[in-house]
Design a protein around this motif. Structure first.
Motif, PDB file in Angstrom:
ATOM      1  N   LYS A  32      38.860  31.361  48.815  1.00  0.00           N
ATOM      2  CA  LYS A  32      38.243  31.506  47.590  1.00  0.00           C
ATOM      3  C   LYS A  32      36.738  31.208  47.562  1.00  0.00           C
ATOM      4  CE  LYS A  32      39.188  31.086  42.654  1.00  0.00           C
ATOM      5  NZ  LYS A  32      39.857  30.863  41.589  1.00  0.00           N
ATOM      6  N   VAL A  92      34.681  33.543  49.590  1.00  0.00           N
ATOM      7  CA  VAL A  92      34.391  34.603  49.012  1.00  0.00           C
ATOM      8  C   VAL A  92      33.375  34.724  47.783  1.00  0.00           C
ATOM      9  CG1 VAL A  92      35.369  36.607  47.649  1.00  0.00           C
ATOM     10  CG2 VAL A  92      36.800  35.382  49.559  1.00  0.00           C
ATOM     11  N   LEU A 100      30.036  36.360  46.705  1.00  0.00           N
ATOM     12  CA  LEU A 100      29.813  36.880  45.007  1.00  0.00           C
ATOM     13  C   LEU A 100      28.432  36.437  44.619  1.00  0.00           C
ATOM     14  CD1 LEU A 100      30.802  37.872  42.555  1.00  0.00           C
ATOM     15  CD2 LEU A 100      31.977  35.515  42.101  1.00  0.00           C
ATOM     16  N   VAL A 136      36.075  35.907  37.647  1.00  0.00           N
ATOM     17  CA  VAL A 136      36.247  35.788  39.048  1.00  0.00           C
ATOM     18  C   VAL A 136      36.273  34.226  39.614  1.00  0.00           C
ATOM     19  CG1 VAL A 136      35.544  36.365  41.592  1.00  0.00           C
ATOM     20  CG2 VAL A 136      35.565  38.310  39.776  1.00  0.00           C
ATOM     21  N   PHE A 149      42.950  36.148  41.934  1.00  0.00           N
ATOM     22  CA  PHE A 149      41.669  36.339  42.514  1.00  0.00           C
ATOM     23  C   PHE A 149      41.127  37.679  43.080  1.00  0.00           C
ATOM     24  CE2 PHE A 149      38.342  36.017  45.805  1.00  0.00           C
ATOM     25  CZ  PHE A 149      37.241  35.595  44.984  1.00  0.00           C
ATOM     26  N   GLU A 150      42.230  38.044  44.034  1.00  0.00           N
ATOM     27  CA  GLU A 150      42.081  39.319  44.968  1.00  0.00           C
ATOM     28  C   GLU A 150      41.986  40.514  43.966  1.00  0.00           C
ATOM     29  OE1 GLU A 150      41.196  39.484  48.084  1.00  0.00           O
ATOM     30  OE2 GLU A 150      41.665  37.467  48.748  1.00  0.00           O
ATOM     31  N   TRP A 166      38.770  40.407  41.918  1.00  0.00           N
ATOM     32  CA  TRP A 166      37.624  40.701  43.126  1.00  0.00           C
ATOM     33  C   TRP A 166      37.656  42.200  43.141  1.00  0.00           C
ATOM     34  CZ3 TRP A 166      33.518  38.603  44.873  1.00  0.00           C
ATOM     35  CH2 TRP A 166      32.734  39.329  46.135  1.00  0.00           C
ATOM     36  N   ASP A 167      38.742  43.036  43.410  1.00  0.00           N
ATOM     37  CA  ASP A 167      38.781  44.318  43.696  1.00  0.00           C
ATOM     38  C   ASP A 167      38.222  44.873  42.389  1.00  0.00           C
ATOM     39  OD1 ASP A 167      39.605  43.818  46.471  1.00  0.00           O
ATOM     40  OD2 ASP A 167      41.539  44.244  46.004  1.00  0.00           O
TER      41      ASP A 167
END
Length: 469
Positions: free
Chosen positions: A3, A6, A10, A431, A439-440, A443-444
């Motif tokens: 996380k 990523v 972000l 996010v 989260f995933e 995020w998508d």
């Protein structure tokens, strides 16, 4: 860990999504600045007069203020309207616009001001340029717009009015080559005149020095200061340069000391990078707004426009517009720094318009950053040392120019930025704060929303531009 990795991407994406909004949105600074020295205007004029006749440059244009007497040439100059004119004045008819007009009439130039709402300057500029009714000097913080007009053949190349020997002598001395070159394209072509910032200082790290003193701690120089924070032993934050003494902020010292008289909030130098042991400071670019001349103006009008901008770089021009008159608005101290006599008087009399009239400088007329620091520190009585430290620490180490102030703006920026920023504002907090198992999916959804808003178009334009650099 996944996380965190990523999220680093972000944050980079969020910076990209801002898409140079800083330059375009900036509302014009109102920071004080000053200089104790004159900038070449009288010298250049005296040199011309001493020759016994007008001295033309190799191109035939004479743009150093005082080197040519024009025959009642009228120029129209854009003036940002912030709807803040005091009672009895208007944005185009007041003490300071009258002063400009009187000074320019001395060389046969009549100045007419065209008010444009600051909040709507891009749309207004677009409609005026399209309709062929733009003033002779147009202003914007969005460089790409000015360059687009130039590339389309709608803007004058000012190089023949500036680059020749004896041309625009005050402007070249005041702005300097690096700032002037910001307005160039295709080699030496000059599509606009960029204003020079008083300082490029942008941000500071701040700590509660009184807490550190009580704990026997010294100012941190590396990220090992972090352990103090997590242990609850120290408070620190990052904000705009000078935020610790900004009376508009509830956490700044002027307010903080009302509750805690012994409190002290100080800036610290940028921390050493753990990878290369260097210090880095994020800075503004050297340039502020850009002024350009549409092709609807004829040659003599453009010559007069550049002369006007040259006058802005003299003491009688930019310095007076920004600082006012000695004895009325300021006095010089022992170091030759202009010190305000009555801040309330200045606020009502000139400060409301000075930044918008002074077209060749952002944040004040000055010669050096040191001049700016000394002059502006006088505006924070009791906190002068804090101000100087803030400014100096903000420029320590290697400088990283903030992406928001890059001279390049994606061509699709104007029409896509609003939608992209709405998506960013909606999803960024989600996010970062969402449960890890969500989260995933979040995020998508974030990426899909950005794609729908057009972020890929801007990324492609930026990639193509910087790949050719």
């Amino acid at each position: 860990m996944k996380k965190k990795k990523v999220l680093s991407g972000l944050l980079a994406l969020a910076m990209t999504a801002s898409l140079f909004a800083g330059c375009g949105k900036a509302a014009g600074t109102s920071t004080e600045g000053g200089s104790s020295a004159e900038v070449g205007g009288n010298e250049a004029a005296a040199a011309s007069e001493g020759a016994g006749e007008e001295q033309a440059s190799s191109s035939g244009y004479q743009t150093t203020y005082g080197s040519k007497q024009f025959d009642n040439v009228t120029i129209q100059v854009e003036l940002f309207d912030r709807e803040n004119a005091p009672s009895g004045s208007t944005i185009t008819d007041n003490k300071w616009t009258n002063y400009v007009q009187e000074e320019m009439k001395k060389v046969g130039i009549n100045v007419e001001f065209v008010a444009v709402p600051r909040s709507d300057e891009i749309d207004k500029m677009t409609s005026m340029m399209a309709g062929g009714i733009a003033p002779d000097i147009v202003l914007t913080y969005t460089y790409s717009k000015a360059k687009d007009y130039y590339d389309q053949g709608g803007v004058w190349d000012l190089s023949e009015f500036v680059d020749g020997e004896g041309q625009a002598a005050n402007l070249k001395k005041y702005l300097g080559e690096s700032v002037i070159d910001m307005g160039r394209t295709n080699g030496n072509e000059l599509y606009g005149i960029v204003a020079r910032r008083a300082t490029t200082a942008r941000s500071n790290f701040f700590v509660r020095k009184d807490w550190m003193d009580a704990l026997g701690l010294s100012v941190p120089t590396t990220d090992d200061y972090i352990s103090y924070i997590v242990n609850g032993n120290m408070a620190t934050f990052e904000d705009h340069v000078g935020a610790n003494i900004d009376s508009r902020l509830g956490y700044a010292l002027p307010t903080l000391r009302k509750n805690y008289p012994d409190a002290d909030l100080v800036a610290i130098p940028p921390l050493k990078n753990i990878w290369d042991n260097k210090q880095y400071s994020t800075t503004y670019s050297e340039g502020g707004l850009i002024a350009f001349c549409p092709k609807t103006a004829d040659e003599e009008t453009v010559e007069a426009c550049v002369t006007y901008l040259d006058w802005m770089c003299t003491k009688e021009g930019g310095f007076t517009l920004y600082h006012g008159f000695e004895g009325e608005h300021f006095e010089y101290d022992e170091d030759g720094v202009p010190v305000v006599i009555d801040p309330d008087y200045n606020t009502a009399d000139k400060d409301w318009i000075r930044g918008d009239l002074f077209l060749t400088g952002n944040a004040g007329y000055f010669e050096t950053v040191d001049d700016f620091n000394k002059a502006t520190a006088k505006q924070y009585p009791g906190y002068e040392d804090h101000f100087i430290a803030d400014q100096e620490y903000a420029l320590v180490g290697d400088h990283i120019e903030d992406i928001d102030d890059s001279l390049y703006t994606s061509p699709s920026q104007a029409k896509l930025a609003a939608d992209i920023n709405l998506v960013r504002d909606e999803w960024l907090v989600k996010v970062i704060t969402c449960p890890e198992d969500e989260f995933e999916a979040d995020w998508d959804s974030f990426m899909a929303a950005l794609k729908d808003a057009g972020v890929e178009t801007i990324n492609e334009e930026r990639t193509a531009y910087f790949s050719n650099k």
